[in-house]
Design an enzyme around this catalytic site. Structure first.
Site, PDB file in Angstrom:
ATOM      1  N   LYS A 183       0.836  -1.207   0.000  1.00 57.36           N
ATOM      2  CA  LYS A 183       0.000   0.000   0.000  1.00 57.36           C
ATOM      3  C   LYS A 183       0.871   1.258   0.000  1.00 57.36           C
ATOM      4  O   LYS A 183       0.553   2.257  -0.661  1.00 57.36           O
ATOM      5  CB  LYS A 183      -0.928   0.003   1.219  1.00 57.36           C
ATOM      6  CG  LYS A 183      -1.769   1.277   1.384  1.00 57.36           C
ATOM      7  CD  LYS A 183      -2.606   1.585   0.144  1.00 57.36           C
ATOM      8  CE  LYS A 183      -3.684   2.623   0.412  1.00 57.36           C
ATOM      9  NZ  LYS A 183      -3.199   3.891   0.954  1.00 57.36           N
ATOM     10  N   GLU A 190       1.231   6.558  -6.878  1.00 59.13           N
ATOM     11  CA  GLU A 190       0.171   7.575  -6.958  1.00 59.13           C
ATOM     12  C   GLU A 190       0.784   8.980  -7.012  1.00 59.13           C
ATOM     13  O   GLU A 190       0.385   9.814  -7.835  1.00 59.13           O
ATOM     14  CB  GLU A 190      -0.731   7.430  -5.740  1.00 59.13           C
ATOM     15  CG  GLU A 190      -1.873   8.399  -5.636  1.00 59.13           C
ATOM     16  CD  GLU A 190      -2.637   8.182  -4.336  1.00 59.13           C
ATOM     17  OE1 GLU A 190      -2.745   9.142  -3.548  1.00 59.13           O
ATOM     18  OE2 GLU A 190      -3.113   7.044  -4.103  1.00 59.13           O
TER      19      GLU A 190
END
Length: 457
Positions: A183, A190
């Site tokens: 993550k 991102e």
């Protein structure tokens, strides 16, 4: 299926509604009673209140749960996670119970907690992506560990998560706290993709003189093909927004960019592991640069404004460059995950990892199939590679800032063209006698190969 959830902030509240909508009975707790009341009101309006129980303390929550218990934590990372875990021990959790940290915790904390609580309960980790909308209707869920408690709740998470081509975007990606590491890297990618899109906007807006609405139309046309992605779609929408006076929304927003830490952790861990992810690191530094006026070194980092140049850009070439750079951002992240998996013996499955990213999460994109094909596929993309090289050159010639675009071109050039490392090796040995390695594999010093003038040394 019974499950408890601690922490009813934006993500917790929406995940709670998702859980009960999928048929789970939920016992929920938050130290703020108002958010519990708000959740109950939402559940009542949706006709799902019979599966929701709001409790006022953790002891009540523990007593209501059948054993072995399954408890999800959606509280801010750091000390609060340990505080809640300690409170749960005092409240009566048992060794067979599983507690899953679903927040954005540092994976190193997850490893420490697994050891700390190993005789108290099963501690597991899971990264969740998708924001409030994803949590409510189907997020990407990156779980880890081999705890027996997963067997009870895994089938339900497969239903709660987003799905892509009838496959769930929930997976146990690897051992230990690898779910939080995955993550973390997801967030690093991102950062890079967001900055890359912003740089393409910068080139089109200030390099070619297009309006935000015109750039929005270009992004929208790209989204209709294989470049379709969540981040590109929302960027197109943002750039199309105007006030009632016809002012572009983006022109009203301050230039400073915030961050919550996962991008920084990605950069730090990449450096610690010795794995190059220059595009991801450049994106973190780009955010820092927007905040230089607030740093202790503000005066030393403030320079006079400079003029910039206009440039002609071929839109088809720019599209290919953006596609190629995006692929390389993902591949850098995957290389970091693979390297960490080897170092920590996590046995992370990259195919499962990519499956969790195909829907529900912030970095979902139609071209993830291309990312999955790996280095050999990227090596075959000669035109897009040339487009990236040309576009980067034109962009930098404007005098504008393109940190991720430049870092990505440097990344692929360093790995695919003659490098300059041999001179740096020689420099290190010249002043520090660190040694050099020759093409034959021999390790020696410069003085073993040539005679060096003592005056120069």
């Amino acid at each position: 299926m019974q499950v408890a959830l601690v922490g009813l902030g934006v993500m917790g509240k929406n995940l709670a509604l998702n859980l009960i909508e999928k048929g789970m009975t939920l016992v929920a707790y938050d130290k703020n009673p108002e958010v519990g009341a708000e959740l109950l009101s939402c559940a009542q309006s949706l006709g799902m209140a019979e599966r929701l129980h709001i409790v006022s303390d953790l002891g009540d929550m523990i007593r209501r749960l059948e054993t072995p218990r399954s408890i999800l934590l959606l509280v801010p990372a750091g000390e609060l996670v340990d505080k809640v875990c300690s409170d749960l021990v005092e409240a009566g959790v048992e060794k067979e119970d599983i507690i899953v940290d679903c927040g954005n915790s540092n994976y190193k904390d997850g490893i420490a907690r697994k050891l700390k609580y190993q005789n108290k309960f099963e501690f597991a980790t899971m990264g969740i992506s998708g924001g409030a909308e994803g949590a409510r209707h189907g997020p990407a869920m990156m779980a880890s560990g081999s705890e027996g408690g997963w067997e009870r709740i895994e089938p339900w998470f497969e239903k709660v998560a987003a799905s892509y081509n009838n496959e769930s975007c929930f997976a146990r990606v690897g051992q230990s706290a690898s779910g939080h590491f995955v993550k973390m890297v997801h967030n690093g990618i991102e950062y890079a993709l967001m900055q890359l899109i912003a740089e393409v906007y910068q080139l089109l807006r200030h390099g070619t003189g297009r309006s935000p609405k015109e750039v929005a139309e270009i992004f929208e046309s790209w989204s209709e093909g294989n470049l379709n992605s969540y981040l590109l779609a929302i960027s197109s929408h943002i750039l199309s927004l105007e006030t009632e006076q016809g002012e572009s929304l983006v022109d009203l927003i301050d230039n400073k960019v915030g961050a919550k830490g996962t991008g920084l952790w990605t950069a730090q861990n990449a450096l610690e592991l010795g794995i190059a992810v220059p595009s991801l690191v450049a994106a973190v530094q780009a955010r820092h640069l927007t905040n230089t006026i607030d740093t202790p070194a503000a005066k030393e980092m403030t320079y006079a404004a400079k003029s910039t140049e206009s440039v002609e850009v071929d839109l088809d070439e720019l599209k290919q460059a953006f596609y190629f750079a995006s692929l390389l951002c993902y591949r850098q992240g995957l290389a970091l995950i693979k390297g960490a998996s080897r170092a920590h013996q996590w046995k992370v499955d990259l195919n499962k990892t990519l499956q969790t990213w195909r829907a529900g999460c912030i970095i979902r994109a139609d071209y993830l199939d291309d990312v999955a094909q790996g280095v050999e596929f990227i090596d075959s993309l000669e035109e897009p590679a040339l487009a990236l090289r040309r576009t980067t050159g034109k962009a930098i010639a404007t005098g504008l800032s393109f940190p991720v675009l430049a870092a990505t071109q440097t990344y692929i050039a360093t790995l695919s063209t003659p490098s300059n490392g041999h001179l740096v090796q020689a420099q290190r040995d010249y002043f520090g006698e660190h040694g050099i390695k020759t093409h034959s594999g021999e390790t020696c010093h410069l003085t073993d190969l040539v005679e060096i003038d003592a005056k120069v040394r």
